[in-house]
Scaffold this motif. Structure first.
Motif, PDB file in Angstrom:
ATOM      1  N   ARG A  15       0.996  -1.434   0.070  1.00  0.00           N
ATOM      2  CA  ARG A  15       0.000  -0.190  -0.188  1.00  0.00           C
ATOM      3  C   ARG A  15       1.060   0.860   0.190  1.00  0.00           C
ATOM      4  O   ARG A  15       1.909   0.925   0.733  1.00  0.00           O
ATOM      5  CB  ARG A  15      -1.706   0.447   1.129  1.00  0.00           C
ATOM      6  CG  ARG A  15      -1.716  -1.222   1.241  1.00  0.00           C
ATOM      7  CD  ARG A  15      -3.305  -1.726   0.309  1.00  0.00           C
ATOM      8  NE  ARG A  15      -3.698   0.136   0.146  1.00  0.00           N
ATOM      9  CZ  ARG A  15      -4.925   0.755   0.892  1.00  0.00           C
ATOM     10  NH1 ARG A  15      -5.666  -0.747   1.990  1.00  0.00           N
ATOM     11  NH2 ARG A  15      -5.037   1.516   0.897  1.00  0.00           N
ATOM     12  N   ALA A  16       0.368   2.313  -0.118  1.00  0.00           N
ATOM     13  CA  ALA A  16       1.306   3.587  -1.062  1.00  0.00           C
ATOM     14  C   ALA A  16       1.049   4.249   0.312  1.00  0.00           C
ATOM     15  O   ALA A  16      -0.127   5.110   1.105  1.00  0.00           O
ATOM     16  CB  ALA A  16       0.852   4.253  -2.256  1.00  0.00           C
ATOM     17  N   GLU A  36      -1.146   3.323  -7.030  1.00  0.00           N
ATOM     18  CA  GLU A  36      -0.839   3.278  -8.310  1.00  0.00           C
ATOM     19  C   GLU A  36      -0.073   4.362  -8.736  1.00  0.00           C
ATOM     20  O   GLU A  36       0.769   4.210  -9.175  1.00  0.00           O
ATOM     21  CB  GLU A  36      -1.723   2.042  -8.751  1.00  0.00           C
ATOM     22  CG  GLU A  36      -0.851   1.649 -10.322  1.00  0.00           C
ATOM     23  CD  GLU A  36      -1.265   0.455 -11.282  1.00  0.00           C
ATOM     24  OE1 GLU A  36      -1.278   0.953 -12.048  1.00  0.00           O
ATOM     25  OE2 GLU A  36      -2.235   0.205 -10.561  1.00  0.00           O
ATOM     26  N   LEU A  37      -1.183   5.256  -8.764  1.00  0.00           N
ATOM     27  CA  LEU A  37      -0.466   6.546  -9.536  1.00  0.00           C
ATOM     28  C   LEU A  37      -0.390   7.079  -8.728  1.00  0.00           C
ATOM     29  O   LEU A  37       1.410   7.922  -9.411  1.00  0.00           O
ATOM     30  CB  LEU A  37      -2.080   7.335  -9.716  1.00  0.00           C
ATOM     31  CG  LEU A  37      -1.048   8.601 -10.118  1.00  0.00           C
ATOM     32  CD1 LEU A  37      -0.926   8.444 -11.585  1.00  0.00           C
ATOM     33  CD2 LEU A  37      -2.464   9.889 -10.561  1.00  0.00           C
ATOM     34  N   LEU A  38       0.409   7.501  -7.363  1.00  0.00           N
ATOM     35  CA  LEU A  38       1.409   8.107  -6.372  1.00  0.00           C
ATOM     36  C   LEU A  38       2.794   7.477  -6.661  1.00  0.00           C
ATOM     37  O   LEU A  38       3.643   7.984  -6.183  1.00  0.00           O
ATOM     38  CB  LEU A  38       0.910   8.451  -4.717  1.00  0.00           C
ATOM     39  CG  LEU A  38       1.319   8.885  -4.007  1.00  0.00           C
ATOM     40  CD1 LEU A  38       1.344  10.823  -4.659  1.00  0.00           C
ATOM     41  CD2 LEU A  38       0.342   8.786  -2.566  1.00  0.00           C
ATOM     42  N   LEU A  39       2.958   6.018  -6.325  1.00  0.00           N
ATOM     43  CA  LEU A  39       3.830   5.039  -6.310  1.00  0.00           C
ATOM     44  C   LEU A  39       4.670   4.919  -7.453  1.00  0.00           C
ATOM     45  O   LEU A  39       6.115   5.273  -7.145  1.00  0.00           O
ATOM     46  CB  LEU A  39       3.933   3.420  -5.648  1.00  0.00           C
ATOM     47  CG  LEU A  39       2.844   3.155  -4.575  1.00  0.00           C
ATOM     48  CD1 LEU A  39       3.165   1.947  -4.025  1.00  0.00           C
ATOM     49  CD2 LEU A  39       3.976   3.508  -3.482  1.00  0.00           C
ATOM     50  N   ALA A  43       8.365   6.668  -7.909  1.00  0.00           N
ATOM     51  CA  ALA A  43       9.765   6.235  -8.572  1.00  0.00           C
ATOM     52  C   ALA A  43      10.297   7.096  -9.578  1.00  0.00           C
ATOM     53  O   ALA A  43      11.530   6.227 -10.278  1.00  0.00           O
ATOM     54  CB  ALA A  43       8.814   5.112  -9.012  1.00  0.00           C
ATOM     55  N   HIS A  44       9.445   8.058  -9.982  1.00  0.00           N
ATOM     56  CA  HIS A  44      10.276   8.141 -11.567  1.00  0.00           C
ATOM     57  C   HIS A  44      10.698  10.776 -10.711  1.00  0.00           C
ATOM     58  O   HIS A  44      10.582  10.814 -11.885  1.00  0.00           O
ATOM     59  CB  HIS A  44       9.058   8.788 -12.418  1.00  0.00           C
ATOM     60  CG  HIS A  44       8.964   7.259 -13.105  1.00  0.00           C
ATOM     61  ND1 HIS A  44       8.672   6.691 -12.881  1.00  0.00           N
ATOM     62  CD2 HIS A  44       8.045   7.340 -13.954  1.00  0.00           C
ATOM     63  CE1 HIS A  44       8.721   5.537 -13.244  1.00  0.00           C
ATOM     64  NE2 HIS A  44       7.831   5.347 -14.949  1.00  0.00           N
ATOM     65  N   TYR A  50       9.332  17.844  -5.350  1.00  0.00           N
ATOM     66  CA  TYR A  50       7.415  17.538  -5.045  1.00  0.00           C
ATOM     67  C   TYR A  50       7.109  16.669  -5.598  1.00  0.00           C
ATOM     68  O   TYR A  50       6.661  17.027  -7.028  1.00  0.00           O
ATOM     69  CB  TYR A  50       7.132  19.049  -5.549  1.00  0.00           C
ATOM     70  CG  TYR A  50       7.358  20.217  -3.816  1.00  0.00           C
ATOM     71  CD1 TYR A  50       7.146  19.632  -2.719  1.00  0.00           C
ATOM     72  CD2 TYR A  50       8.474  20.928  -4.487  1.00  0.00           C
ATOM     73  CE1 TYR A  50       7.975  20.592  -1.703  1.00  0.00           C
ATOM     74  CE2 TYR A  50       9.049  21.502  -3.388  1.00  0.00           C
ATOM     75  CZ  TYR A  50       8.297  21.691  -1.888  1.00  0.00           C
ATOM     76  OH  TYR A  50       8.814  22.075  -1.004  1.00  0.00           O
ATOM     77  N   ALA A  51       6.266  15.874  -5.496  1.00  0.00           N
ATOM     78  CA  ALA A  51       4.746  15.278  -6.350  1.00  0.00           C
ATOM     79  C   ALA A  51       3.612  16.269  -6.465  1.00  0.00           C
ATOM     80  O   ALA A  51       3.279  16.105  -7.403  1.00  0.00           O
ATOM     81  CB  ALA A  51       4.771  14.029  -5.465  1.00  0.00           C
TER      82      ALA A  51
END
Length: 55
Positions: A15-16, A36-39, A43-44, A50-51
């Motif tokens: 889980r994120a 899924e989008l956040l992880l 990773a990139h 900042y995310a």
């Protein structure tokens, strides 16, 4: 809330998790729909990038 790459991690079950800083520091579980989008984003980007951040 400002979230950097270093604040996003995968928990032991995949889980994120997001580290929250401030007066009440804590780690929160991301909503299933966004994990899924956040992880993938974490990773990139570099740890200092900042995310997302409020404008």
């Amino acid at each position: 809330m400002y979230v950097q790459g270093r604040d996003i991690l995968a928990g032991p079950t995949g889980r994120a998790l997001v580290k929250v800083h401030g007066r009440r520091p804590r780690t929160v579980v991301c909503r299933y729909a966004y994990e899924e989008l956040l992880l993938a984003e974490a990773a990139h980007i570099s740890a200092d990038s900042y995310a997302f951040r409020p404008d």
